[in-house]
Design an enzyme around this catalytic site. Structure first.
Site, mmCIF file in Angstrom:
data_model
loop_
_atom_site.group_PDB
_atom_site.id
_atom_site.type_symbol
_atom_site.label_atom_id
_atom_site.label_comp_id
_atom_site.label_asym_id
_atom_site.label_seq_id
_atom_site.Cartn_x
_atom_site.Cartn_y
_atom_site.Cartn_z
ATOM 1 N N ASP A 36 0.971 -1.320 -0.070
ATOM 2 C CA ASP A 36 0.196 0.030 -0.130
ATOM 3 C C ASP A 36 0.882 1.325 0.081
ATOM 4 O O ASP A 36 1.928 1.210 0.504
ATOM 5 C CB ASP A 36 -0.846 0.048 1.351
ATOM 6 C CG ASP A 36 -2.187 0.878 0.732
ATOM 7 O OD1 ASP A 36 -3.362 0.033 0.705
ATOM 8 O OD2 ASP A 36 -2.241 2.116 0.868
ATOM 9 N N TYR A 179 -12.614 7.808 -13.862
ATOM 10 C CA TYR A 179 -12.780 6.511 -13.325
ATOM 11 C C TYR A 179 -13.541 5.525 -14.128
ATOM 12 O O TYR A 179 -12.902 4.451 -14.306
ATOM 13 C CB TYR A 179 -13.968 6.735 -11.925
ATOM 14 C CG TYR A 179 -14.129 5.364 -11.248
ATOM 15 C CD1 TYR A 179 -13.155 5.113 -10.222
ATOM 16 C CD2 TYR A 179 -15.001 4.547 -11.192
ATOM 17 C CE1 TYR A 179 -13.213 4.122 -9.573
ATOM 18 C CE2 TYR A 179 -15.137 3.467 -10.330
ATOM 19 C CZ TYR A 179 -14.144 3.071 -9.625
ATOM 20 O OH TYR A 179 -14.123 2.080 -8.763
#
Ligand SMILES: NC(=O)c1ccc[n+]([C@@H]2O[C@H](COP(=O)([O-])OP(=O)(O)OC[C@H]3O[C@@H](n4cnc5c(N)ncnc54)[C@H](O)[C@@H]3O)[C@@H](O)[C@H]2O)c1
Length: 275
Positions: A36, A179
Site C-alpha cells: 500500500d 474513473y
C-alpha cells in the site's frame, strides 16, 4: 484451506476490499504480502492478519512506481519463497483521493453534486492532469503490478492474477469520467493479459464489483434522497455490498477451483447488470 502453500500479493491491501481479501486469503492458508502507499494502513492490515494466526508482511508500494512494483514482487519471493497470486486492489475514485480521509472525499463529491442537474459541466470542468492522475493509479498501477509479479509467475509456469475493475468498466453512470475510463481499460487489460499468459500457466481474471461499503463509497450518503432511492432501485438486491463479498469472489478466482477461468469478469453487484 483453499490457498494452503500459496503466496499472495495484494496491492491496496491497507483498506477496504484489499484488506478484506488479505484477511480472507490468510484464513485460507495463504501467506500474504500487503502492499500500500499508506504505510499505517498497510501495517495495520498485516498486523490484523498476524493477530488472527495468519502470516503477512507489509511492503510500501506506490502503484504508479515501476521500482516499487518490482520491489514488492521481490519482497514476496524473499519473504515467503514464491509468488502465486496477485490481487490489484489499489485504486482511487477521484484525483487527490486518500483512503480514510473522509473530509477530503466529502468535499470533492459535494462540489460535484450539481452535475446531477447540469451533466455537461462534468466534461467542461474536467482538468487533464486530474484525468491522468486517476488513469495512472488505476490503469498503470494494475499493469505495473501484473508486469512485476507476472514475471515470477511466468518463470514458475503458474499463477493467478485478479484485477479489480468495477461495474464502471461497463456502465458510464457508475463514476466520474476518469474513473469509468480507467476501469473500462482495466477490464480490457485483463482480457489482453489473459491471452498473453494462458500458455504460461497464468490465469488473469477481473472482479467488477457494484457499490461496496468502503471508504470509497461513503459519499453515496451525500446524494439527495430522491436520487438515492432511484440509485438503489437500480440494484435489485436493494443494498450496498460488503467487502467480504468481494474477498470471497477473489478467493474463488485465485484458487484452483477457478482453474478453467481466464479472461473473465465476475460482477458481485446485487444484480446491477440483470435489469
Ligand atoms: N468500494 C466500491 O464500491 C468499489 C466498487 C468497484 C470497484 N472498486 C475498486 O476497488 C479498489 C479498492 O477500493 P476500496 O473501495 O477498497 O477503497 P479503499 O479506499 O478502502 O482502498 C483503496 C486502497 O488503495 C490504496 N491506494 C490508493 N492509491 C494507491 C497508490 N497510488 N498506490 C498504492 N496503494 C494505493 C489506498 O491507500 C487504500 O488502502 C479500487 O480500485 C476501487 O476502484 C471499489
Amino acid at each position: 484451506m483453499r490457498l494452503e502453500g500459496k503466496v499472495a500479493v495484494i496491492t491496496g491491501g491497507g483498506n477496504g476490499l484489499g484488506r478484506a481479501t488479505a484477511l480472507r486469503f490468510a484464513a485460507e492458508g495463504a501467506q500474504v504480502v500487503v502492499a500500500d502507499i499508506i504505510d499505517e494502513l498497510g501495517e495495520e492490515t498485516a498486523q490484523m492478519v498476524n493477530d488472527e494466526g495468519g502470516s503477512a508482511s507489509f511492503v510500501h508500494c506506490d502503484a504508479v512506481s515501476v521500482n516499487d512494483n518490482h520491489a514488492m514482487a521481490a519482497h514476496a519471493v524473499a519473504t515467503f519463497g514464491g509468488l502465486d497470486i496477485l490481487v490489484t486492489a489499489a485504486g482511487v475514485s477521484h484525483p487527490g483521493y486518500k483512503s480514510g480521509d473522509q473530509d477530503a472525499s466529502v468535499k470533492w463529491w459535494a462540489k460535484r453534486m450539481d452535475y446531477f442537474e447540469s451533466p455537461a459541466n462534468e466534461l467542461l470542468d474536467l482538468d487533464l492532469d486530474d484525468f491522468r492522475q486517476v488513469m495512472a493509479i488505476n490503469l498503470d498501477g494494475t499493469l505495473l503490478a501484473a508486469q512485476a509479479c507476472g514475471a515470477h509467475m511466468v518463470e514458475a509456469g503458474q499463477g493467478s492474477i485478479v484485477t479489480i475493475a468495477s461495474i464502471a468498466a461497463k456502465h458510464p453512470d457508475a463514476g466520474p469520467i476518469p474513473y469509468v475510463c480507467s476501469k473500462s481499460a482495466v477490464w480490457m487489460l485483463t482480457k489482453k493479459l489473459s491471452r498473453l499468459l494462458a500458455t504460461s500457466g497464468v490465469r488473469v481474471n477481473a472482479i467488477g464489483p457494484g457499490y461496496i461499503d468502503t471508504h470509497m463509497t461513503k459519499m453515496i450518503d451525500l446524494i439527495p434522497e430522491e436520487r438515492l432511492t432511484q440509485f438503489f432501485a437500480n440494484i435489485p438486491m436493494g443494498r450496498k455490498g460488503v467487502p467480504d463479498e468481494i474477498a470471497n469472489t477473489a478467493l474463488f478466482l485465485a484458487s484452483d477451483e477457478a482453474s478453467y477461468f481466464t479472461g473473465e469478469i465476475l460482477h458481485p453487484d446485487g444484480g446491477y447488470f440483470t435489469e
